[in-house]
Design a protein around this motif. Structure first.
Motif, PDB file in Angstrom:
ATOM      1  N   ARG A  42      35.402  34.669  40.167  1.00 38.22           N
ATOM      2  CA  ARG A  42      36.710  34.024  40.036  1.00 38.22           C
ATOM      3  C   ARG A  42      37.491  34.544  38.826  1.00 38.22           C
ATOM      4  O   ARG A  42      38.714  34.715  38.885  1.00 38.22           O
ATOM      5  CB  ARG A  42      36.539  32.503  39.940  1.00 38.22           C
ATOM      6  CG  ARG A  42      36.055  31.880  41.239  1.00 38.22           C
ATOM      7  CD  ARG A  42      36.085  30.350  41.183  1.00 38.22           C
ATOM      8  NE  ARG A  42      35.650  29.780  42.451  1.00 38.22           N
ATOM      9  CZ  ARG A  42      36.447  29.622  43.502  1.00 38.22           C
ATOM     10  NH1 ARG A  42      37.715  29.985  43.418  1.00 38.22           N
ATOM     11  NH2 ARG A  42      35.987  29.105  44.626  1.00 38.22           N
ATOM     12  N   ALA A  45      38.764  38.041  39.698  1.00 39.94           N
ATOM     13  CA  ALA A  45      39.780  37.926  40.748  1.00 39.94           C
ATOM     14  C   ALA A  45      41.117  37.470  40.171  1.00 39.94           C
ATOM     15  O   ALA A  45      42.186  37.972  40.552  1.00 39.94           O
ATOM     16  CB  ALA A  45      39.307  36.962  41.832  1.00 39.94           C
ATOM     17  N   VAL A  50      43.744  39.064  42.990  1.00 39.24           N
ATOM     18  CA  VAL A  50      43.226  39.133  44.361  1.00 39.24           C
ATOM     19  C   VAL A  50      42.412  37.874  44.628  1.00 39.24           C
ATOM     20  O   VAL A  50      42.148  37.062  43.725  1.00 39.24           O
ATOM     21  CB  VAL A  50      42.352  40.387  44.580  1.00 39.24           C
ATOM     22  CG1 VAL A  50      43.158  41.653  44.327  1.00 39.24           C
ATOM     23  CG2 VAL A  50      41.102  40.355  43.694  1.00 39.24           C
ATOM     24  N   SER A  51      41.973  37.715  45.862  1.00 45.95           N
ATOM     25  CA  SER A  51      41.164  36.544  46.206  1.00 45.95           C
ATOM     26  C   SER A  51      39.737  36.733  45.697  1.00 45.95           C
ATOM     27  O   SER A  51      39.256  37.875  45.593  1.00 45.95           O
ATOM     28  CB  SER A  51      41.146  36.321  47.715  1.00 45.95           C
ATOM     29  OG  SER A  51      40.345  37.308  48.345  1.00 45.95           O
ATOM     30  N   PRO A  52      39.049  35.635  45.386  1.00 53.82           N
ATOM     31  CA  PRO A  52      37.632  35.746  45.004  1.00 53.82           C
ATOM     32  C   PRO A  52      36.799  36.445  46.081  1.00 53.82           C
ATOM     33  O   PRO A  52      35.829  37.141  45.770  1.00 53.82           O
ATOM     34  CB  PRO A  52      37.195  34.292  44.805  1.00 53.82           C
ATOM     35  CG  PRO A  52      38.464  33.567  44.463  1.00 53.82           C
ATOM     36  CD  PRO A  52      39.538  34.236  45.267  1.00 53.82           C
ATOM     37  N   GLY A  53      37.176  36.274  47.355  1.00 51.91           N
ATOM     38  CA  GLY A  53      36.434  36.930  48.433  1.00 51.91           C
ATOM     39  C   GLY A  53      36.466  38.441  48.344  1.00 51.91           C
ATOM     40  O   GLY A  53      35.491  39.115  48.682  1.00 51.91           O
ATOM     41  N   THR A  54      37.592  38.984  47.853  1.00 52.08           N
ATOM     42  CA  THR A  54      37.704  40.439  47.711  1.00 52.08           C
ATOM     43  C   THR A  54      36.719  40.951  46.663  1.00 52.08           C
ATOM     44  O   THR A  54      36.018  41.947  46.875  1.00 52.08           O
ATOM     45  CB  THR A  54      39.144  40.822  47.315  1.00 52.08           C
ATOM     46  OG1 THR A  54      40.032  40.395  48.345  1.00 52.08           O
ATOM     47  CG2 THR A  54      39.278  42.327  47.123  1.00 52.08           C
TER      48      THR A  54
END
Length: 444
Positions: A42, A45, A50-54
């Motif tokens: 996090r 990100a 960007v998103s944490p998923g990236t």
């Protein structure tokens, strides 16, 4: 710990692939040395926008290539420059030096029981189109030799360099990183290594003496796996075999799904059990990989993939980037062995000898209170009170075995796997070996 803002300044391409590539460059250059603690997903990100998923996807890529490691208390730590994934379960652990008297770790065929190759190789050298660069998926002679014994009509067939190469190629063309793949639990250690290296999420399917349990497969199929990989006979490590009734039940569950059934017949012609296949009910969604290494010789390096046309064709296309085809000499040598009466008789004698060795040790262990359930194959799945203690006890007496935990997706009761294909007559008799294994199996 590296500051998230400092790291973000050094990352240009902010896609998951770009983040992983920038991190790889920083690790290789030494700017991120081994032992460095990375920012939280996090935190980085937020700095990158960007998103944490990236970021999580980038971290996942780096973990697969052994560049970083996720540690519970310390977070994500740099290990070093990306490395080729190692088959950690399959590779031998431990150095026995000259104390190793009996190697029961490798479930290999007995060279004395393999059919001679002289005439077969001579026949292979007479193959049609020898040294032709035309890519031939399977020679006519080999297809004619294997097809009559195939448990269902195969729309496509292809010769490959051994059973696990076949399984690896089918899995690679069916599942992409992140896809779920259902497998028996326990299952072959090498299969688990393959799926881990490919980035697949393994979904365990419990087994009993008739094969994968229908209820467990139904639960696994609810997760939407791309493939279900299982062994129809001579199961590693439990030694069970699929029954016709169970095959029908599994096919009924698979029918309404898009999951490909991949059957790994690693023991092949020296298996004690008949060839039973889900493909008899679901041929358009089944691929069988049959190895001939244990029956006819590991240096032939041959297995045949046969089944549904589309997945077999995908394997052919993938192989075209590399080897392209399997040696016609070796293919037609195997075709000779499969049709030559003397070679067929030799394989039959080997089948009987392997069954006698396995059952002999199993009976001796049962007399000593250690019961194994293997009905087929070149090994015994031996229950023990403590895995580590059992392995140490065996090693102290010069005997190598394999920890059962390597074969388990979900940790379960302790076992060791003992190969029976080359049981020694010396320095230990079967009775003496059974005494030792029984000693190792007891609580310490």
């Amino acid at each position: 710990m590296i500051d998230a803002a400092w790291l973000a300044e050094r990352i240009g391409d902010r896609t998951a692939r770009g983040i992983a590539a920038s991190m790889t460059t920083l690790i290789r250059s030494g700017e991120l040395p081994a032992g460095t603690r990375l920012p939280t997903v996090r935190g980085l990100a937020a700095e990158l926008g960007v998103s944490p998923g990236t970021v999580a996807d980038a971290w996942s890529t780096l973990r697969r290539h052994r560049a970083v490691s996720a540690q519970r208390r310390r977070g994500t730590i740099v290990i070093g420059p990306p490395d080729i994934p190692h088959p950690a379960r399959y590779e031998r652990i431990g150095k026995f030096g000259n104390r190793l008297a009996v190697d029961l770790a490798i479930a290999a065929p007995d060279p004395a029981l393999l059919p001679p190759l002289d005439a077969a190789l001579a026949a292979g050298a007479r193959t049609a189109r020898l040294n032709d660069y035309t890519r031939e998926t399977i020679t006519p002679a080999l297809r004619a030799a294997v097809e009559p014994a195939w448990p269902f009509p195969p729309a496509g067939m292809l010769a490959v360099g051994g059973g696990y190469e076949g399984v690896q190629l089918v899995c690679q063309t069916v599942a992409v990183p992140g896809d779920r793949v259902a497998v028996e639990d326990p299952t072959g250690a090498r299969l688990l290594d393959i799926l881990e290296a490919q980035g697949a999420e393994v979904v365990p399917v419990a087994c009993d003496d008739e094969g994968p349990e229908p209820g467990a497969l139904a639960e696994a199929l609810a997760t939407g796996p791309a493939a279900f990989v299982y062994q129809p006979r001579a199961h590693t490590p439990r030694g069970h075999a699929l029954t016709p009734a169970r095959a029908a039940a599994l096919a009924e569950l698979l029918a309404p799904t898009n999951t490909l059934a991949i059957e790994d017949d690693g023991t092949g012609e020296v298996s004690s059990s008949p060839a039973v296949s889900v493909g008899a009910h679901l041929p358009e969604r089944t691929v069988l990989v049959r190895s001939y290494s244990k029956s006819h010789g590991p240096d032939l390096r041959l297995a045949v993939i046969g089944g549904a046309a589309e997945p077999v064709e995908r394997v052919r296309v993938l192989r075209s980037f590399g080897t392209g085809w399997t040696s016609r000499i070796l293919q037609d040598a195997l075709a000779h062995l499969l049709t030559d009466p003397a070679a067929v008789a030799a394989v039959g004698r080997a089948r009987a000898a392997y069954a006698e060795r396995r059952e002999g040790l199993a009976s001796a262990l049962a007399e000593r209170g250690v019961r194994t359930g293997n009905r087929d194959g070149l090994m015994l799945w031996v229950p023990v009170a403590d895995e580590s203690a059992a392995l140490v006890t065996l090693a102290a007496h010069g005997v190598a075995a394999v920890p059962g935990s390597r074969y388990q997706v979900v940790p379960a009761d302790a076992h060791v796997r003992i190969a029976t294909g080359r049981l020694p007559g010396a320095p230990l008799s079967v009775a003496e070996l059974a005494d030792l294994v029984a000693l190792a199996a007891r609580p310490h």
